[in-house]
Design an enzyme around this catalytic site. Structure first.
Site, PDB file in Angstrom:
ATOM      1  N   CYS A   3       0.866  -1.187   0.000  1.00  0.00           N
ATOM      2  CA  CYS A   3       0.000   0.000   0.000  1.00  0.00           C
ATOM      3  C   CYS A   3       0.901   1.236   0.000  1.00  0.00           C
ATOM      4  O   CYS A   3       2.056   1.147  -0.407  1.00  0.00           O
ATOM      5  CB  CYS A   3      -0.994  -0.032   1.157  1.00  0.00           C
ATOM      6  SG  CYS A   3      -0.268  -0.003   2.807  1.00  0.00           S
ATOM      7  N   ARG A   9      -3.439  -0.719   5.384  1.00  0.00           N
ATOM      8  CA  ARG A   9      -3.996  -1.789   4.561  1.00  0.00           C
ATOM      9  C   ARG A   9      -3.073  -2.987   4.390  1.00  0.00           C
ATOM     10  O   ARG A   9      -3.486  -4.138   4.635  1.00  0.00           O
ATOM     11  CB  ARG A   9      -4.393  -1.231   3.178  1.00  0.00           C
ATOM     12  CG  ARG A   9      -5.549  -0.261   3.233  1.00  0.00           C
ATOM     13  CD  ARG A   9      -5.680   0.531   1.944  1.00  0.00           C
ATOM     14  NE  ARG A   9      -4.536   1.427   1.743  1.00  0.00           N
ATOM     15  CZ  ARG A   9      -4.341   2.173   0.663  1.00  0.00           C
ATOM     16  NH1 ARG A   9      -5.199   2.109  -0.333  1.00  0.00           N
ATOM     17  NH2 ARG A   9      -3.295   2.982   0.585  1.00  0.00           N
ATOM     18  N   SER A  10      -1.841  -2.746   3.924  1.00  0.00           N
ATOM     19  CA  SER A  10      -0.984  -3.906   3.618  1.00  0.00           C
ATOM     20  C   SER A  10      -0.594  -4.728   4.858  1.00  0.00           C
ATOM     21  O   SER A  10      -0.482  -5.960   4.739  1.00  0.00           O
ATOM     22  CB  SER A  10       0.243  -3.516   2.788  1.00  0.00           C
ATOM     23  OG  SER A  10       1.053  -2.586   3.448  1.00  0.00           O
ATOM     24  N   ASP A 117      -8.239   3.705   1.167  1.00  0.00           N
ATOM     25  CA  ASP A 117      -7.294   4.092   2.210  1.00  0.00           C
ATOM     26  C   ASP A 117      -8.080   4.571   3.433  1.00  0.00           C
ATOM     27  O   ASP A 117      -8.790   5.569   3.359  1.00  0.00           O
ATOM     28  CB  ASP A 117      -6.409   5.222   1.664  1.00  0.00           C
ATOM     29  CG  ASP A 117      -5.307   5.597   2.631  1.00  0.00           C
ATOM     30  OD1 ASP A 117      -5.377   5.196   3.804  1.00  0.00           O
ATOM     31  OD2 ASP A 117      -4.380   6.298   2.200  1.00  0.00           O
TER      32      ASP A 117
HETATM   33  P1  4NP Z   1      -1.856   2.763   4.100  1.00  0.00           P
HETATM   34  O1  4NP Z   1      -2.506   4.106   4.697  1.00  0.00           O
HETATM   35  O2  4NP Z   1      -1.280   3.138   2.747  1.00  0.00           O
HETATM   36  O3  4NP Z   1      -3.002   1.832   4.008  1.00  0.00           O
HETATM   37  O4  4NP Z   1      -0.799   2.333   5.089  1.00  0.00           O
HETATM   38  C1  4NP Z   1      -1.784   5.296   4.849  1.00  0.00           C
HETATM   39  C2  4NP Z   1      -0.990   5.469   5.953  1.00  0.00           C
HETATM   40  C3  4NP Z   1      -0.294   6.651   6.125  1.00  0.00           C
HETATM   41  C4  4NP Z   1      -0.399   7.645   5.175  1.00  0.00           C
HETATM   42  C5  4NP Z   1      -1.198   7.462   4.060  1.00  0.00           C
HETATM   43  C6  4NP Z   1      -1.874   6.281   3.895  1.00  0.00           C
HETATM   44  N1  4NP Z   1       0.294   8.873   5.367  1.00  0.00           N
HETATM   45  O5  4NP Z   1       0.098   9.788   4.554  1.00  0.00           O
HETATM   46  O6  4NP Z   1       1.091   8.980   6.318  1.00  0.00           O
END
Ligand code: 4NP
Length: 150
Positions: A3, A9-10, A117
């Site tokens: 992700c 998610r991942s 997300d």
């Molecule tokens: P992920 O979600 O891609 O599912 O781990 C996110 C976690 C952190 C951020 C964006 C998406 N961020 O901008 O820090």
């Protein structure tokens, strides 16, 4: 399992798939395309929804996807189209590209192929992500465990 941040998610996809496969035969891991959360624990909300479903993901730490992952892994599942583009940018050849799939492509019953997300939303987003990934990883594990796929 890939992700953006490798904290929401991942890590769930990683933990859920790992729980469905024999550990001595399959190596499952996850990564983010960004480096924002390298070394971090999964998001507390991912930890909580996993725990509520009997899966412990607290041994996981954030890491960034790297080119060598194309050599380490046979399958690279990404959560959304943006992750897809970011991983494909690092591909060196058609072999690398062929390994990369949107994880929800395995689920014919779902038309929207994005795992949304949940980072900026509430807890319900994490429950939704868990459910999408639980179904997708059941299909993936069933396929991997078919005698003909080895
Ligand atoms: P992920 O979600 O891609 O599912 O781990 C996110 C976690 C952190 C951020 C964006 C998406 N961020 O901008 O820090």
């Amino acid at each position: 399992m890939v992700c953006l941040g490798n904290i929401c998610r991942s890590p769930l996809a990683h933990g859920i798939l790992e729980s469905k496969l024999p550990k001595d035969q399959f190596y499952v891991d996850s990564a983010g395309t960004a480096n924002y959360h390298v070394g971090d624990l999964p998001d507390q909300r991912s930890i909580a929804v996993a725990k509520a479903n009997g899966i412990d993901i607290t041994h996981q730490r954030g890491r960034q996807f790297k080119v060598a992952d194309f050599d380490t892994f046979d399958y690279i599942y990404v959560m959304d189209h943006s992750n897809f583009e970011n991983v494909i940018k690092l591909a060196r050849n058609t072999n690398d590209i062929a390994k990369v799939k949107l994880i929800l492509e395995v689920d014919d019953t779902i038309t929207d192929k994005r795992v949304p997300d949940p980072y900026y939303g509430g807890d319900s987003g994490f429950v939704n992500v868990f459910e999408l990934l639980d179904t997708a990883t059941s299909i993936i594990s069933k396929d991997l465990l078919k005698p003909s796929s080895n």
